[in-house]
Write a protein that holds these residues in place. Structure first.
Motif, mmCIF file in Angstrom:
data_model
loop_
_atom_site.group_PDB
_atom_site.id
_atom_site.type_symbol
_atom_site.label_atom_id
_atom_site.label_comp_id
_atom_site.label_asym_id
_atom_site.label_seq_id
_atom_site.Cartn_x
_atom_site.Cartn_y
_atom_site.Cartn_z
ATOM 1 N N LEU A 40 0.933 -0.832 0.050
ATOM 2 C CA LEU A 40 0.085 0.531 -0.373
ATOM 3 C C LEU A 40 0.897 1.527 0.024
ATOM 4 N N GLY A 41 2.088 0.966 0.272
ATOM 5 C CA GLY A 41 3.201 2.589 0.361
ATOM 6 C C GLY A 41 2.094 2.848 1.781
ATOM 7 N N GLY A 42 2.574 4.949 0.817
ATOM 8 C CA GLY A 42 1.983 6.435 1.582
ATOM 9 C C GLY A 42 0.537 5.837 1.270
ATOM 10 N N GLU A 43 -0.792 5.061 0.935
ATOM 11 C CA GLU A 43 -1.903 4.009 1.787
ATOM 12 C C GLU A 43 -2.494 3.808 2.758
ATOM 13 N N PHE A 44 -0.442 3.217 3.544
ATOM 14 C CA PHE A 44 -1.116 2.106 5.004
ATOM 15 C C PHE A 44 -0.518 3.659 5.561
ATOM 16 N N LYS A 45 -1.436 4.716 6.188
ATOM 17 C CA LYS A 45 -1.480 6.541 6.854
ATOM 18 C C LYS A 45 -1.824 5.457 8.713
ATOM 19 N N PRO A 46 -1.258 6.320 9.527
ATOM 20 C CA PRO A 46 -1.530 5.752 11.086
ATOM 21 C C PRO A 46 -2.625 5.574 11.082
ATOM 22 N N TYR A 47 -3.804 5.846 11.071
ATOM 23 C CA TYR A 47 -5.232 5.685 11.151
ATOM 24 C C TYR A 47 -4.779 4.411 10.500
ATOM 25 N N VAL A 48 -4.557 4.086 9.851
ATOM 26 C CA VAL A 48 -5.004 2.949 9.038
ATOM 27 C C VAL A 48 -4.552 1.434 9.575
ATOM 28 N N ARG A 49 -2.962 1.887 10.229
ATOM 29 C CA ARG A 49 -2.238 0.771 10.922
ATOM 30 C C ARG A 49 -3.118 1.239 12.368
ATOM 31 N N GLN A 50 -3.574 2.489 12.312
ATOM 32 C CA GLN A 50 -3.885 2.182 14.133
ATOM 33 C C GLN A 50 -5.600 0.660 13.924
ATOM 34 N N ALA A 51 -6.114 1.503 13.028
ATOM 35 C CA ALA A 51 -7.251 0.621 12.760
ATOM 36 C C ALA A 51 -6.848 -1.372 12.199
ATOM 37 N N TRP A 52 -6.117 -1.125 11.814
ATOM 38 C CA TRP A 52 -5.563 -2.706 12.206
ATOM 39 C C TRP A 52 -5.181 -3.608 12.831
ATOM 40 N N GLU A 53 -4.157 -2.499 13.790
ATOM 41 C CA GLU A 53 -3.782 -3.232 15.794
ATOM 42 C C GLU A 53 -4.905 -4.120 15.899
ATOM 43 N N LYS A 54 -5.756 -2.720 16.037
ATOM 44 C CA LYS A 54 -7.391 -3.063 16.871
ATOM 45 C C LYS A 54 -7.983 -4.378 16.312
ATOM 46 N N GLN A 55 -8.340 -4.075 15.457
ATOM 47 C CA GLN A 55 -9.073 -4.890 14.652
ATOM 48 C C GLN A 55 -8.097 -6.430 14.935
ATOM 49 N N PHE A 56 -6.543 -6.423 14.379
ATOM 50 C CA PHE A 56 -5.980 -7.476 14.803
ATOM 51 C C PHE A 56 -5.998 -8.082 15.846
ATOM 52 N N ARG A 57 -5.868 -7.394 17.161
ATOM 53 C CA ARG A 57 -6.053 -7.767 18.084
ATOM 54 C C ARG A 57 -7.293 -8.461 18.810
ATOM 55 N N ILE A 58 -8.216 -8.025 18.392
ATOM 56 C CA ILE A 58 -9.494 -8.589 18.384
ATOM 57 C C ILE A 58 -9.698 -10.044 18.095
ATOM 58 N N VAL A 59 -8.924 -10.577 16.334
ATOM 59 C CA VAL A 59 -8.704 -11.694 15.971
ATOM 60 C C VAL A 59 -8.157 -12.407 17.131
ATOM 61 N N GLU A 60 -6.796 -11.697 17.295
ATOM 62 C CA GLU A 60 -5.708 -12.663 18.266
ATOM 63 C C GLU A 60 -6.759 -12.976 19.735
ATOM 64 N N ASP A 61 -7.333 -12.101 19.878
ATOM 65 C CA ASP A 61 -7.560 -11.514 21.386
ATOM 66 C C ASP A 61 -8.508 -13.727 21.528
ATOM 67 N N ALA A 62 -9.223 -13.940 20.430
ATOM 68 C CA ALA A 62 -10.218 -15.144 19.983
ATOM 69 C C ALA A 62 -10.299 -15.868 20.000
ATOM 70 N N LEU A 63 -8.538 -15.759 18.970
ATOM 71 C CA LEU A 63 -7.904 -17.241 18.541
ATOM 72 C C LEU A 63 -6.867 -17.550 20.128
ATOM 73 N N ASN A 64 -6.826 -17.139 20.840
ATOM 74 C CA ASN A 64 -6.212 -17.525 22.045
ATOM 75 C C ASN A 64 -7.060 -17.555 23.760
ATOM 76 N N GLN A 65 -8.088 -17.501 23.145
ATOM 77 C CA GLN A 65 -9.464 -17.705 23.837
ATOM 78 C C GLN A 65 -9.582 -19.521 24.063
ATOM 79 N N GLY A 66 -9.673 -19.649 23.052
ATOM 80 C CA GLY A 66 -9.715 -20.811 22.487
ATOM 81 C C GLY A 66 -8.186 -22.049 22.781
ATOM 82 N N VAL A 67 -6.998 -21.327 22.775
ATOM 83 C CA VAL A 67 -5.751 -21.953 23.161
ATOM 84 C C VAL A 67 -6.429 -22.116 24.923
ATOM 85 N N TYR A 68 -6.383 -20.887 25.262
ATOM 86 C CA TYR A 68 -7.258 -20.937 27.046
ATOM 87 C C TYR A 68 -7.721 -22.238 26.898
#
Length: 183
Positions: free
Chosen positions: A148-176
């Motif tokens: 994406l180059g310049g299109e991967f702006k800080p607010y895009v990264r922030q949205a990805w970080e938040k949503q990726f955390r949601i995915v990781e948390d759900a996967l971790n729940q399965g492990v738990y």
């Protein structure tokens, strides 16, 4: 013209700022930012999910996107034992399909959480667990930055970080849940 068609045309015109008849990525992002800055948090979460889905689609549709992701993932020593037996093309398709499904599911958070929790349990059978999630995160973010180059702006990264955390948390729940059942 129906009321909904008129509303759609008005929305389209407000986003298509250069009046080209198409909505460019920057125009869409600017419209999302206007919504984020003036909307309640639940709408902002929906907009974030939409932004993540849009940028994932751009990555997946780029000729090099899946391969960049795979190469970055393979560069992480913790991933080599999981990926070494599978061919690049097959593996990148499989990983992108799983990630794409998870990202599409974010529009329905409760059902997505249930599916991802089950996935976290199943991944343990293949030796994939929390020790591998950071490698997937680094590879995904690296691929997004490269493609994406310049299109991967800080607010895009922030949205990805938040949503990726949601995915990781759900996967971790399965492990738990698996670990808890073995006690």
């Amino acid at each position: 013209m129906t009321q909904s068609e008129a509303e759609f045309n008005k929305l389209f015109d407000s986003i298509d700022t250069d009046r080209s008849g198409t909505i460019e990525f920057d125009e869409f992002v600017d419209a999302l930012n206007r919504v984020i800055s003036t909307s309640p948090k639940d709408v902002s979460a929906s907009v974030e999910v939409g932004l993540v889905q849009l940028t994932f689609q751009r990555l997946a549709n780029d000729d090099s996107g899946p391969n960049v992701f795979y190469e970055l993932l393979l560069a992480d020593p913790s991933s080599k034992s999981i990926l070494r037996d599978l061919k690049l093309e097959r593996q990148s398709r499989m990983i992108f399909r799983m990630l794409g499904n998870a990202i599409q599911g974010l529009t329905r958070p409760e059902s997505a959480k249930a599916v991802l929790t089950k996935m976290g349990k199943r991944h343990l059978d293949f030796g994939v667990g929390p020790q591998n999630y950071s490698a997937v995160r680094v590879a995904m973010f690296g691929a997004l930055e490269q493609v994406l180059g310049g299109e991967f702006k800080p607010y895009v990264r922030q949205a990805w970080e938040k949503q990726f955390r949601i995915v990781e948390d759900a996967l971790n729940q399965g492990v738990y849940e698996v670990a808890k059942s073995k006690l």
